[in-house]
Design a protein around this motif. Structure first.
Motif, mmCIF file in Angstrom:
data_model
loop_
_atom_site.group_PDB
_atom_site.id
_atom_site.type_symbol
_atom_site.label_atom_id
_atom_site.label_comp_id
_atom_site.label_asym_id
_atom_site.label_seq_id
_atom_site.Cartn_x
_atom_site.Cartn_y
_atom_site.Cartn_z
ATOM 1 N N PHE B 14 0.749 -1.365 0.070
ATOM 2 C CA PHE B 14 -0.063 0.108 0.009
ATOM 3 C C PHE B 14 0.784 1.105 -0.096
ATOM 4 O O PHE B 14 1.761 1.418 0.888
ATOM 5 C CB PHE B 14 -0.760 -0.037 1.107
ATOM 6 N N GLY B 15 0.670 2.122 -0.967
ATOM 7 C CA GLY B 15 1.074 3.610 -0.825
ATOM 8 C C GLY B 15 1.556 3.978 -1.987
ATOM 9 O O GLY B 15 1.729 3.413 -3.045
ATOM 10 N N GLU B 240 -3.956 12.066 1.625
ATOM 11 C CA GLU B 240 -4.424 11.554 2.781
ATOM 12 C C GLU B 240 -5.798 10.873 2.920
ATOM 13 O O GLU B 240 -6.169 10.113 3.268
ATOM 14 C CB GLU B 240 -3.963 12.547 4.086
ATOM 15 N N ALA B 243 -5.841 8.033 0.510
ATOM 16 C CA ALA B 243 -5.298 6.967 1.309
ATOM 17 C C ALA B 243 -6.300 6.411 2.349
ATOM 18 O O ALA B 243 -6.188 4.994 2.385
ATOM 19 C CB ALA B 243 -3.892 7.382 2.140
ATOM 20 N N ASN B 244 -6.867 7.258 3.253
ATOM 21 C CA ASN B 244 -7.626 6.928 4.245
ATOM 22 C C ASN B 244 -8.886 6.229 3.502
ATOM 23 O O ASN B 244 -9.662 5.038 3.949
ATOM 24 C CB ASN B 244 -8.170 7.848 4.941
ATOM 25 N N TRP B 247 -7.710 2.589 2.041
ATOM 26 C CA TRP B 247 -7.493 1.436 3.255
ATOM 27 C C TRP B 247 -8.824 1.165 4.105
ATOM 28 O O TRP B 247 -9.309 0.110 4.476
ATOM 29 C CB TRP B 247 -6.580 2.257 4.429
#
Lengths: 386, 386
Positions: B14-15, B240, B243-244, B247
């Motif tokens: 992830f990333g 961000e 990403a949140n 996830w």
């Protein structure tokens, strides 16, 4: 949020009545002879030993026993375990107990394929290339070791209590039956809860930004643990509370909570030094050290400590600095409410070894993520914890 | 809490910047020739195709391509994919795209080792004993398919949109790089959020008691998704928030949220029938159907709907019945705020096929966990959704 690479291959079997299938699971994966590893006999009193042995026999699994693993498990027992396993040529380990037994099983599983001393792995002199499969049967929820690859072992001679793990040391399968925890004494239930919450906080207060999903997850684990432990103090036989505490403890340290974060783990580092000098329960050490650590470091991330206060204790103070201090006090009060010690003196630890413990915490270099701690910092934190 | 048996073997990477390593990962696991499976070309516009192809070439991985997988993926494309894979004798699938591509890869991976028609798996005429390894490269967060074993395929001829999965169809490894989602149009981001929240709610409102840990987890995913999607509507390039949301979407359906619960999944069942008749986005169908489902069933568990209102929308009404109704209204309002359709008419769906869709939802028997729904129930829910 930081990048991450997550792979947790452990199969988790959870619920009442699941332990009686352990033999079938071992058979399913093709293992024929196992080491049955356990502690100081509580599994004989609560019936788990009989259930496991009956299940292994019925599945036609041969086994040899190694008992006597103690809390804060020690290197000498690991050496003894590895010797027996090599002599008996087992296919796998069935680790029945809490974190101590599971932690002992992990280093032993790796050392089975290594001719030197098991401690070499901890000193990073050698890396494992394989390990024996581990089947866990958990009897106390606390460390999360049933679903992660790590283990903490104390090298008694060198006063080193260190952690280690590898991708080969995840249990292949672990069974968590919360109902067998109904007979745990209150202090062990409380210790499990404190251990769980501390694991979460070691990742939560690490200074990484942009981790809302992780923060929500952390806070959910903490609230669940707080509610459940209070229920269990009232009624140790409350199955739903046992189940929620057990699942929270596993989730707290199966890797998920730390994803995308750097982690801190300074409180664990300091506690390991304390319990290298004093034979206290790990969770008691954490309860004493962490609030002191919080006081020492909270200014590094006032907003996060204020958020902690709001989400966990409902503190709505607008002045973030005040809110942060109130949050730390509220956490300390919660620990006291459930009967955890919040100062070293409560376990008769005075200031005689503070300097030595501070030095001990530095053996592998400075510790901490939110704030890099040097010997003086640890010394100050230990003084705050007196 | 119910007993459970959890094993999710998918490795999740992830990333930002992680896609460029896909070739190395395939090589690490020893696969030499892969099927590169993707959709209708968005990966060529956002650069992901080039990154993947370059990485495969640099790692010396041979590949053949199959493109054209469409949203609500269809059986005819699965058949075409399997034929190509058999002809080319690939070692694995690299599935680049969203849930449709991943879902197509799963049934194709299993059907590779089967001589009959892939649909036989969905009809449960046959069970897989193996499947090709799948490497996922996710380009839109929504379905959670990157870290679970399931896939939904539409059999166009028979108007059946069904789900299927097996323990062999977990991706071996999936890469989630939230930064490639910065260029998604608003409606796709919104659809991903609605899909995520609905997955959580399908387990949350299932009537199982004693699941505090799971409830906390569910609520954390929902709040994170709500905050993140609103941020992304303002600024699609907020890493961000991407990403949140990403996830959260993975956690919503990688199995964890459903553990210890029986699940409900009636809204999915009804939506599948709607989109077997109308070519609408899956998440749009869910946004239309679920509030209507809530109205139809909330009396089965008023307390849980009231809790939902309190934890998600801050509704503190003491009368639980009132609170439950307010919660459903608040959820509907949230969907409207982010631009999701909340009635069938918003997508020009009238009452002409309501009865046929209700019958269609019963093809595999009554649906639902909180309340067992029969044809009449589904018909009522569809009327409420008009």
């Amino acid at each position: 949020m930081k990048n991450f690479d997550f792979h947790n291959p452990t199969r988790l079997v959870f619920g009442e009545g699941t332990i009686e299938n352990i033999g079938q699971y071992v058979k399913e994966y093709g293992d024929k002879k196992v080491l049955l590893l356990y502690g100081k006999g509580s599994i004989k009193r609560n019936g788990v030993y009989d259930t496991v042995v009956k299940s292994l026999k019925e599945a036609g699994i041969d086994y040899v026993e190694m008992s006597g693993v103690k809390p804060n498990p020690v290197l000498s027992k690991v050496r003894e375990t590895v010797l027996l396993m090599k002599k008996e040529k087992v296919d796998a380990i069935v680790a029945v107990g809490g974190g101590s037994v599971l932690d002992t099983s992990k280093i032993s599983a790796a050392a089975y394929y290594y001719d030197g001393d098991p401690w070499d792995f901890y000193e990073k002199k050698v890396k494992p290339e394989r390990a024996l499969p581990i089947y866990g049967v958990l009897t106390i929820s606390a460390t999360g070791s049933e679903m992660n690859s790590g283990g903490v072992i104390t090298n008694e001679e060198e006063k080193k209590k260190w952690g280690w793990g590898s991708k080969y040391t995840y249990p292949r399968l672990s069974i968590v039956d919360p109902s067998v925890q109904k007979t745990l004494p209150k202090n062990q239930t409380v210790n499990g809860a404190v251990d769980t919450i501390t694991h979460v906080l070691e990742e939560y207060f690490d200074g990484t930004k942009g981790t809302l999903m992780q923060d929500e997850f952390s806070e959910g684990i903490i609230r669940t643990t707080m509610v459940s432990v209070k229920k269990l103090i009232e009624d140790p036989e409350d199955y739903e509370a046992r189940a929620n505490l057990a699942w929270a403890a596993t989730l707290a340290l199966n890797g998920l909570n730390g994803l995308g974060r750097r982690g801190d783990w300074a409180s664990h580092g300091i506690e390991h030094s304390v319990s290298a000098y004093y034979d206290i329960a790990h969770a008691e050490g954490l309860a004493m050290v962490m609030p002191a650590w919080m006081k020492h470091v909270y200014k590094e991330d006032v907003d996060k400590f204020a958020r902690f206060g709001e989400k966990i204790f409902g503190i709505m103070e607008e002045d973030k600095e005040k809110a942060a201090v109130m949050a730390i006090e509220a956490y300390k009060r919660f620990l006291q409410e459930i009967g955890a010690p919040v100062s070293l003196s409560e376990r008769n630890i005075g200031d005689e070894h503070l300097r030595a413990m501070a030095k001990n915490a530095m053996l592998r270099g400075p510790i901490g993520g939110l704030k890099k701690l040097h010997e003086e910092d640890v010394y100050e934190i230990l003084k705050l914890a007196l």
